[in-house]
Design a protein around this motif. Structure first.
Motif, PDB file in Angstrom:
ATOM      1  N   GLY A 220       0.963  -1.196   0.109  1.00 41.84           N
ATOM      2  CA  GLY A 220       0.162  -0.073  -0.050  1.00 41.84           C
ATOM      3  C   GLY A 220       1.025   1.216  -0.135  1.00 41.84           C
ATOM      4  N   SER A 221       0.254   2.375  -0.325  1.00 44.61           N
ATOM      5  CA  SER A 221       1.084   3.406  -0.324  1.00 44.61           C
ATOM      6  C   SER A 221       0.260   4.979  -0.083  1.00 44.61           C
ATOM      7  N   ILE A 222       0.854   5.773  -0.002  1.00 44.77           N
ATOM      8  CA  ILE A 222       0.470   7.161   0.267  1.00 44.77           C
ATOM      9  C   ILE A 222       1.380   8.113  -0.431  1.00 44.77           C
ATOM     10  N   ARG A 223       0.822   8.980  -1.202  1.00 45.06           N
ATOM     11  CA  ARG A 223       1.606  10.015  -1.806  1.00 45.06           C
ATOM     12  C   ARG A 223       1.279  11.437  -1.309  1.00 45.06           C
ATOM     13  N   VAL A 224       2.341  12.096  -0.857  1.00 44.61           N
ATOM     14  CA  VAL A 224       2.146  13.353  -0.089  1.00 44.61           C
ATOM     15  C   VAL A 224       2.715  14.385  -0.639  1.00 44.61           C
ATOM     16  N   THR A 225       2.193  15.684  -1.344  1.00 45.28           N
ATOM     17  CA  THR A 225       2.797  16.751  -1.720  1.00 45.28           C
ATOM     18  C   THR A 225       2.678  17.964  -0.888  1.00 45.28           C
ATOM     19  N   SER A 226       3.677  18.565  -0.523  1.00 42.10           N
ATOM     20  CA  SER A 226       3.537  19.794   0.366  1.00 42.10           C
ATOM     21  C   SER A 226       3.918  20.856  -0.535  1.00 42.10           C
ATOM     22  N   ASP A 227       3.196  21.610  -1.018  1.00 42.79           N
ATOM     23  CA  ASP A 227       3.426  22.763  -2.204  1.00 42.79           C
ATOM     24  C   ASP A 227       3.005  24.260  -1.870  1.00 42.79           C
ATOM     25  N   VAL A 228       3.584  25.141  -2.088  1.00 42.86           N
ATOM     26  CA  VAL A 228       3.384  26.482  -2.306  1.00 42.86           C
ATOM     27  C   VAL A 228       2.723  26.664  -3.889  1.00 42.86           C
ATOM     28  N   VAL A 229       1.476  26.996  -3.912  1.00 39.79           N
ATOM     29  CA  VAL A 229       0.841  27.222  -5.203  1.00 39.79           C
ATOM     30  C   VAL A 229       0.275  28.611  -5.542  1.00 39.79           C
ATOM     31  N   ALA A 230       0.454  28.928  -6.852  1.00 37.74           N
ATOM     32  CA  ALA A 230      -0.101  30.515  -7.110  1.00 37.74           C
ATOM     33  C   ALA A 230      -0.935  30.029  -8.378  1.00 37.74           C
ATOM     34  N   PHE A 231      -1.775  31.079  -8.589  1.00 41.07           N
ATOM     35  CA  PHE A 231      -2.770  31.138  -9.806  1.00 41.07           C
ATOM     36  C   PHE A 231      -2.666  32.385 -10.435  1.00 41.07           C
ATOM     37  N   PRO A 232      -1.734  32.624 -11.349  1.00 38.97           N
ATOM     38  CA  PRO A 232      -1.319  34.000 -11.782  1.00 38.97           C
ATOM     39  C   PRO A 232      -2.422  33.654 -13.263  1.00 38.97           C
ATOM     40  N   THR A 233      -2.460  35.124 -13.676  1.00 37.62           N
ATOM     41  CA  THR A 233      -3.182  35.189 -15.090  1.00 37.62           C
ATOM     42  C   THR A 233      -2.134  35.440 -16.287  1.00 37.62           C
ATOM     43  N   VAL A 234      -1.967  34.492 -17.201  1.00 33.98           N
ATOM     44  CA  VAL A 234      -0.959  34.612 -18.333  1.00 33.98           C
ATOM     45  C   VAL A 234      -1.806  34.508 -19.609  1.00 33.98           C
ATOM     46  N   ASN A 235      -1.433  35.375 -20.258  1.00 34.20           N
ATOM     47  CA  ASN A 235      -1.946  35.604 -21.834  1.00 34.20           C
ATOM     48  C   ASN A 235      -3.603  35.774 -21.408  1.00 34.20           C
ATOM     49  N   GLY A 236      -4.066  36.308 -20.541  1.00 32.86           N
ATOM     50  CA  GLY A 236      -5.410  36.503 -20.212  1.00 32.86           C
ATOM     51  C   GLY A 236      -6.118  35.189 -19.722  1.00 32.86           C
ATOM     52  N   GLN A 237      -5.328  34.119 -19.375  1.00 29.45           N
ATOM     53  CA  GLN A 237      -6.129  33.024 -18.997  1.00 29.45           C
ATOM     54  C   GLN A 237      -5.403  32.751 -17.615  1.00 29.45           C
ATOM     55  N   ARG A 238      -6.227  32.087 -16.597  1.00 27.36           N
ATOM     56  CA  ARG A 238      -5.870  31.664 -15.350  1.00 27.36           C
ATOM     57  C   ARG A 238      -5.022  30.427 -15.430  1.00 27.36           C
ATOM     58  N   ARG A 239      -3.771  30.493 -14.506  1.00 23.00           N
ATOM     59  CA  ARG A 239      -2.979  29.051 -14.809  1.00 23.00           C
ATOM     60  C   ARG A 239      -2.622  29.011 -13.332  1.00 23.00           C
TER      61      ARG A 239
END
Length: 362
Positions: free
Chosen positions: A74-93
């Motif tokens: 069995g397994s567990i995957r863990v990600t510990s991230d700082v994320v951001a949501f900029p607008t690039v070329n008029g679209q949210r990413r």
């Protein structure tokens, strides 16, 4: 002893062909109810990290788990991230910020023995993630793309794109890739970097219309959070393979002939109320993907496709669509087990005492 394995260790033992093979077997197990997993869980709280421009940002703790009886793990995957949501070329990413020491990221897979319960390995998840995601979309194409498909239209030129192409090469006789991104120069650089080592003809396209010309398979490998690919762009006989759910427009789900999701298990998301002011300022709701009016239960999953409970492509003129809707913890269980087994055979990694991870309770 427990084995600690890095991405470099994984690169020495993991091939795309093997990844496709072990994951196709996994989806046979899942389709028959033998292997198990549960939907992803995301937690969002504010972050003090410097993300640059004023934009929505958060600390995101993400977990996915699964268990495969045939492999006794069995397994567990863990990600510990700082994320951001900029607008690039008029679209949210969505972007991940390398906020850890030396501008790095944090993602781990913990692999456990189902015979003893002991931790047997800890693996960095980056290479496993890219190869497993590529392989999953490749398996989708194996059952849904025309058998004579040779030409790929690729939207996106980031780190997820090369594994998508490697996986397609395992299941179809791909010879040519046309690449498009809205950022000037990216498609040309991608083609120059990857064409020779992949053994593919690669050309940069100047527009969505140009990249689609003559294509048999369309791959969207972007971080867009705004749907941009309408059903009208897909000609008869073409297959659409989406890396994530925010790329295809709603009419793709209604109008295309065969639509298959990776999984119907949606993630559970929990966000701190401390985001309220930021959400108002940016007209943004803190979550990994925007809400959409699509019922995932209306569509079959990859396990049903692989086990034959639903038909794949039955006509060369059908327009087909595979959506890698979200991650499945069992994909990491299967691929981590393969990497662990091969790394152990070759003496790779760093061993640490199992006693560090067991305890007495009394």
């Amino acid at each position: 002893m427990a084995l600690l394995l890095t991405n470099d260790d994984a690169k020495q033992v993991l091939t795309m062909g093997d990844t496709v093979f072990v994951l196709e077997r996994l989806y046979e197990d899942l389709g028959r109810g033998r292997a198990v997993y549960r939907g992803r869980t995301d937690l969002f709280i504010p972050t003090s990290a410097d993300v640059g421009d004023d934009m929505p940002a958060a600390y995101q703790l993400k977990t996915l788990d699964g268990a495969v009886p045939r492999l006794e793990v069995g397994s567990i995957r863990v990600t510990s991230d700082v994320v951001a949501f900029p607008t690039v070329n008029g679209q949210r990413r969505r972007i991940k910020i390398p906020a850890a020491k030396n501008k790095r990221y944090v993602g781990l897979v913990f692999l456990f023995s189902s015979a003893t319960g002991e931790l047997i390995s800890v693996l960095q998840d980056g290479f496993l993630q890219q190869y497993s995601v590529g392989a999953i979309n490749g398996i989708g194409a194996k059952y849904l793309a025309r058998k004579d498909a040779t030409r790929v239209a690729l939207f996106g030129a980031g780190g997820q794109a090369p594994p998508q192409l490697l996986a397609l090469k395992e299941v179809r006789p791909i010879t040519r890739v046309q690449v498009y991104t809205p950022t000037p120069g990216e498609a040309v650089a991608f083609a120059e970097r990857h064409a020779a080592k992949m053994g593919l003809e690669m050309v940069a396209a100047a527009s969505p219309e140009e990249v689609l010309e003559g294509a048999d398979i369309v791959v969207t490998a972007t971080n867009s959070r705004v749907p941009f690919f309408p059903a009208a762009w897909l000609a008869p006989g073409m297959h659409l393979s989406c890396l994530q759910r925010d790329e295809a427009c709603n009419d793709c789900f209604r109008k295309l002939d065969v639509v298959v999701f990776h999984t119907r298990a949606k993630e559970l998301e929990y966000a701190s109320s401390d985001f309220a002011e930021m959400e108002r300022r940016h007209h943004f709701e803190m979550r990994d993907h925007p809400k959409r009016d699509i019922d995932w239960n209306d569509f079959p999953d990859l396990g049903a496709l692989v086990t034959g409970r639903i038909a794949g492509r039955t006509d060369d003129r059908q327009r087909t669509f595979f959506l890698n809707s979200t991650g499945c913890g069992a994909q990491y269980t299967a691929v981590a087990h393969l990497v662990y087994t091969r790394a152990k055979e070759r003496g790779l990694g760093h061993q640490v005492p199992t006693d560090w991870f067991v305890q007495e309770i009394g």
